[in-house]
Design a protein around this motif. Structure first.
Motif, mmCIF file in Angstrom:
data_model
loop_
_atom_site.group_PDB
_atom_site.id
_atom_site.type_symbol
_atom_site.label_atom_id
_atom_site.label_comp_id
_atom_site.label_asym_id
_atom_site.label_seq_id
_atom_site.Cartn_x
_atom_site.Cartn_y
_atom_site.Cartn_z
ATOM 1 N N THR A 76 0.807 -1.221 0.000
ATOM 2 C CA THR A 76 0.000 0.000 0.000
ATOM 3 C C THR A 76 0.841 1.272 0.000
ATOM 4 N N PRO A 83 -1.802 1.208 -6.968
ATOM 5 C CA PRO A 83 -3.108 1.834 -7.183
ATOM 6 C C PRO A 83 -3.584 1.675 -8.621
ATOM 7 N N ASP A 115 2.168 -2.978 6.074
ATOM 8 C CA ASP A 115 0.780 -3.301 5.743
ATOM 9 C C ASP A 115 0.172 -4.225 6.792
ATOM 10 N N TYR A 123 -7.026 0.648 3.111
ATOM 11 C CA TYR A 123 -6.640 0.812 1.710
ATOM 12 C C TYR A 123 -7.660 0.184 0.753
ATOM 13 N N TYR A 126 -11.051 1.759 -0.535
ATOM 14 C CA TYR A 126 -11.164 2.774 -1.581
ATOM 15 C C TYR A 126 -11.411 2.190 -2.968
ATOM 16 N N ILE B 40 -3.866 8.494 1.419
ATOM 17 C CA ILE B 40 -4.443 8.210 2.735
ATOM 18 C C ILE B 40 -3.431 8.781 3.719
ATOM 19 N N ARG B 44 2.255 7.636 3.211
ATOM 20 C CA ARG B 44 2.593 6.985 1.937
ATOM 21 C C ARG B 44 2.926 8.033 0.892
#
Lengths: 208, 154
Positions: A76, A83, A115, A123, A126, B40, B44
């Motif tokens: 993530t 993504p 993670d 995550y 979304y 987020i 990150r």
């Protein structure tokens, strides 16, 4: 004398060629062959690992048997590839409409250090609701990656942090857990969706 | 469409005085289709994408990035090898020949935004300045799309 030495050289040459061929075979196809990175994943039924999904439940390859599966690796903290892959998969699932519910869609992290179950839950929220996030211990993640014949590597960055190199292909399995095909990173929807349909049709053909 | 029109108009007017002699090359650079994904929080890294076109007749060289959004913005390149393994590495300078466009797009080059100072919120924008070797700068306002956005129009 002369003929003899020619014969001798000939035999030696054959010997050398033979040895070279043998050495080549040993290293490329024989027992000395490196673990092929691009090798086919094991069937899910032959994989052995235990992870935790983003709802804090214990999961493993057996969780996926019974429905066709889309599985892929990522993390993530990845700003580009992951993504993009998650958004692409969400788009393919939208194209499948109601049929998306018949699929297991699993995002397995290769970065369990950052993670956590909570991070994965936040995550995946979304993206398409069918997407599940799996994490676990370093050891179990390594076993999962090994089963898929995928790879990953932690790479330090200049800023003192790290990033992860990892297999970005998406793996497709049928409902019996047999490997069907991969979808390459960022493959267009018009190629990806029929591949997913094929993994789903295998199920119908076998299950009928 | 509208943004392309505006960009074309800007490109056409630039040679007529807007560009200072000191940065004749980078003065002719046009940035189109800029977008980024929401983050987020700030832990990150983020990424921004755009098309950078050299509308002039001199070579230009991109040397870096600046933004108040991130402590360490850099051009990065994602590459995927024939075994499907993706990796990411910083890109040094990016040369753009006259008439050429460099696309920062998912899976290729991107503006990597490390050390975010504030979250990237969907619907917002942030300024991103491209730095050129001739001392010129081009600042664009980058729209922030959703986390699952796939392009500038998502």
């Amino acid at each position: 004398m002369r003929r003899r030495s020619v014969l001798g050289y000939g035999a030696a040459a054959f010997g050398v060629i033979g040895m070279t061929l043998f050495a080549g075979w040993w290293r490329v196809d024989g027992p000395g062959a490196p673990q092929a990175v691009g090798a086919r994943p094991l069937p899910l039924t032959e994989m052995e690992f235990s992870l935790t999904n983003h709802e804090d439940r214990t999961v493993g390859p057996e969780t996926l048997i019974g429905s066709p599966t889309i599985a892929f690796f990522g993390f993530t903290y990845c700003p580009d590839v992951c993504p993009t892959t998650l958004a692409d998969i969400s788009d393919w699932l939208d194209a499948l409409e109601g049929d998306a519910e018949k699929l297991n869609v699993v995002f397995i992290t290769v970065d369990p250090e950052r993670d956590t179950v909570e991070a994965m839950a936040e995550y995946v929220d979304y993206f398409h609701p069918a997407i599940r996030g799996w994490t676990g211990t370093e050891r179990q993640i390594a076993r999962a990656v090994e089963g898929f014949r995928a790879t990953y590597e932690k790479v330090p960055t200049e800023s003192g942090g790290y990033t992860m190199n990892h297999t970005a292909s998406v793996f497709l399995f049928d409902a019996q857990g047999r490997f069907v095909s991969t979808i390459d990173y960022h493959e267009p929807r018009e190629f990806a969706v029929p591949k997913i349909r094929r993994a789903m049709n295998d199920e119908e053909a076998e299950g009928a | 469409m509208k943004s392309i029109l505006i960009a074309m108009l800007v490109a056409m007017t630039l040679p007529f005085g807007l560009a200072t002699p000191a940065c004749a090359g980078s003065g002719d650079v046009v940035v189109e289709n800029a977008w980024s994904r929401a983050s987020i929080g700030t832990s990150r890294p983020g990424a921004a994408y755009m098309d950078i076109r050299n509308a002039g007749d001199e070579d230009v060289t991109l040397t870096g990035l600046r933004t108040d959004l991130a402590g360490m913005p850099e051009f990065h390149l994602t590459s995927t090898n024939n075994q499907g393994v993706s990796s990411m590495s910083p890109v040094g300078e990016i040369a753009i020949a006259p008439g050429e466009t460099v696309a920062l797009a998912p899976g290729g080059m991107h503006a990597m935004l490390m050390q975010l100072r504030r979250p990237m919120e969907e619907g917002g924008t942030f300024p991103l300045t491209l730095l050129f070797s001739d001392g010129g700068e081009v600042t664009v306002e980058v729209p922030i799309r959703g986390i699952a956005a796939r392009g500038p129009d998502d």
